[in-house]
Motif scaffolding. Structure first.
Motif, PDB file in Angstrom:
ATOM      1  N   LEU A  62       2.518  25.276  16.389  1.00 12.76           N
ATOM      2  CA  LEU A  62       1.758  24.378  15.322  1.00 12.76           C
ATOM      3  C   LEU A  62       2.790  23.332  15.011  1.00 12.76           C
ATOM      4  CD1 LEU A  62       0.454  27.201  12.837  1.00 12.76           C
ATOM      5  CD2 LEU A  62      -0.806  25.619  14.364  1.00 12.76           C
ATOM      6  N   ARG A  63       4.015  23.382  15.211  1.00 17.28           N
ATOM      7  CA  ARG A  63       5.009  22.422  14.590  1.00 17.28           C
ATOM      8  C   ARG A  63       4.581  21.119  15.537  1.00 17.28           C
ATOM      9  NH1 ARG A  63       8.530  20.962  17.008  1.00 17.28           N
ATOM     10  NH2 ARG A  63      10.467  20.269  17.050  1.00 17.28           N
ATOM     11  N   THR A  64       3.830  21.291  16.792  1.00 12.65           N
ATOM     12  CA  THR A  64       3.879  19.917  17.568  1.00 12.65           C
ATOM     13  C   THR A  64       2.824  19.043  17.029  1.00 12.65           C
ATOM     14  OG1 THR A  64       2.243  21.346  18.754  1.00 12.65           O
ATOM     15  CG2 THR A  64       4.671  21.234  19.708  1.00 12.65           C
ATOM     16  N   PHE A  65       1.928  19.519  16.071  1.00 13.39           N
ATOM     17  CA  PHE A  65       1.045  18.815  15.385  1.00 13.39           C
ATOM     18  C   PHE A  65       1.647  17.955  14.324  1.00 13.39           C
ATOM     19  CE2 PHE A  65      -1.789  22.574  17.014  1.00 13.39           C
ATOM     20  CZ  PHE A  65      -2.110  21.641  18.111  1.00 13.39           C
ATOM     21  N   ASN A  70       2.862  11.042  11.080  1.00 10.39           N
ATOM     22  CA  ASN A  70       1.566  11.437  10.903  1.00 10.39           C
ATOM     23  C   ASN A  70       1.449  12.673  11.325  1.00 10.39           C
ATOM     24  OD1 ASN A  70      -1.196  11.229  11.127  1.00 10.39           O
ATOM     25  ND2 ASN A  70      -1.390  10.424  12.897  1.00 10.39           N
ATOM     26  N   THR A  71       0.268  13.215  10.784  1.00  9.07           N
ATOM     27  CA  THR A  71      -0.086  14.898  10.978  1.00  9.07           C
ATOM     28  C   THR A  71      -1.375  14.949  11.434  1.00  9.07           C
ATOM     29  OG1 THR A  71       1.708  15.435   9.294  1.00  9.07           O
ATOM     30  CG2 THR A  71       0.358  17.078   9.689  1.00  9.07           C
ATOM     31  N   ASP A  72      -1.708  15.786  12.441  1.00  2.69           N
ATOM     32  CA  ASP A  72      -3.067  15.928  12.615  1.00  2.69           C
ATOM     33  C   ASP A  72      -3.423  17.269  12.008  1.00  2.69           C
ATOM     34  OD1 ASP A  72      -3.163  13.900  14.589  1.00  2.69           O
ATOM     35  OD2 ASP A  72      -2.320  15.444  16.349  1.00  2.69           O
ATOM     36  N   TRP A  73      -3.898  17.081  10.689  1.00  2.00           N
ATOM     37  CA  TRP A  73      -4.122  18.099   9.804  1.00  2.00           C
ATOM     38  C   TRP A  73      -5.308  19.107  10.335  1.00  2.00           C
ATOM     39  CZ3 TRP A  73      -0.977  19.489   6.326  1.00  2.00           C
ATOM     40  CH2 TRP A  73      -0.082  18.603   5.841  1.00  2.00           C
ATOM     41  N   ALA A  78      -6.865  24.185  11.928  1.00  2.00           N
ATOM     42  CA  ALA A  78      -7.377  25.323  13.026  1.00  2.00           C
ATOM     43  C   ALA A  78      -6.496  26.220  13.468  1.00  2.00           C
ATOM     44  CB  ALA A  78      -8.250  24.485  13.773  1.00  2.00           C
ATOM     45  N   GLY A  79      -5.275  25.620  13.929  1.00  2.00           N
ATOM     46  CA  GLY A  79      -4.560  26.522  14.342  1.00  2.00           C
ATOM     47  C   GLY A  79      -3.935  27.724  13.515  1.00  2.00           C
ATOM     48  N   SER A  80      -3.579  27.188  12.155  1.00  2.00           N
ATOM     49  CA  SER A  80      -3.425  27.991  11.223  1.00  2.00           C
ATOM     50  C   SER A  80      -4.179  29.347  11.117  1.00  2.00           C
ATOM     51  CB  SER A  80      -3.068  27.397   9.778  1.00  2.00           C
ATOM     52  OG  SER A  80      -2.161  26.353  10.088  1.00  2.00           O
ATOM     53  N   ILE A  81      -5.672  29.036  10.960  1.00  4.24           N
ATOM     54  CA  ILE A  81      -6.566  29.799  10.773  1.00  4.24           C
ATOM     55  C   ILE A  81      -6.503  30.798  12.018  1.00  4.24           C
ATOM     56  CG2 ILE A  81      -9.108  30.338  10.675  1.00  4.24           C
ATOM     57  CD1 ILE A  81      -9.101  27.732   8.862  1.00  4.24           C
ATOM     58  N   MET A  82      -6.438  30.473  13.097  1.00  8.08           N
ATOM     59  CA  MET A  82      -6.576  31.249  14.509  1.00  8.08           C
ATOM     60  C   MET A  82      -5.229  31.849  14.490  1.00  8.08           C
ATOM     61  SD  MET A  82      -9.160  30.713  15.902  1.00  8.08           S
ATOM     62  CE  MET A  82      -8.821  31.302  17.583  1.00  8.08           C
TER      63      MET A  82
END
Length: 109
Positions: A62-65, A70-73, A78-82
């Motif tokens: 997740l840190r790669t986002f 900038n941050t790909d929120w 979506a990754g946090s929910i998964m």
């Protein structure tokens, strides 16, 4: 309770299996749940020791986002929910024993 089980004719294994284990099961469930959450969310060791992106754990992935400016929120959310879904499933399974330990107490009947 163990002495009462001995008087009723249980051997040491029967005492453990029928008396001690059911009373200890809620504590074991909580310990297993917290151990799972700790291992699942482990970040610092994985970040320190993993070099290749193919072997990243989910929190490190997740840190790669998150970039410097900038941050790909949308991907991060979506990754946090998964990542949260398996933890919720494990909690749903463990909550059965946690609640039974709170309601049972020391009296069987």
């Amino acid at each position: 309770m163990e002495e009462a089980a001995r008087i009723d004719g249980l051997n040491s294994f029967g005492t453990f299996y029928r008396i001690v284990l059911p009373l200890a099961l809620p504590g074991l469930a909580v310990t297993a749940f917290f151990s799972f959450i700790t291992a699942w969310n482990e970040f610092m060791f994985a970040l320190t020791f993993m070099n290749s992106e193919e072997k990243f754990t989910l929190p490190v992935g997740l840190r790669t986002f998150v970039y410097q400016f900038n941050t790909d929120w949308h991907w991060l959310s979506a990754g946090s929910i998964m990542i949260t879904i398996p933890v919720l499933i494990v909690f749903a399974i463990a909550s059965k024993w946690i609640i039974s330990g709170l309601t049972t107490g020391g009296v069987k009947g």
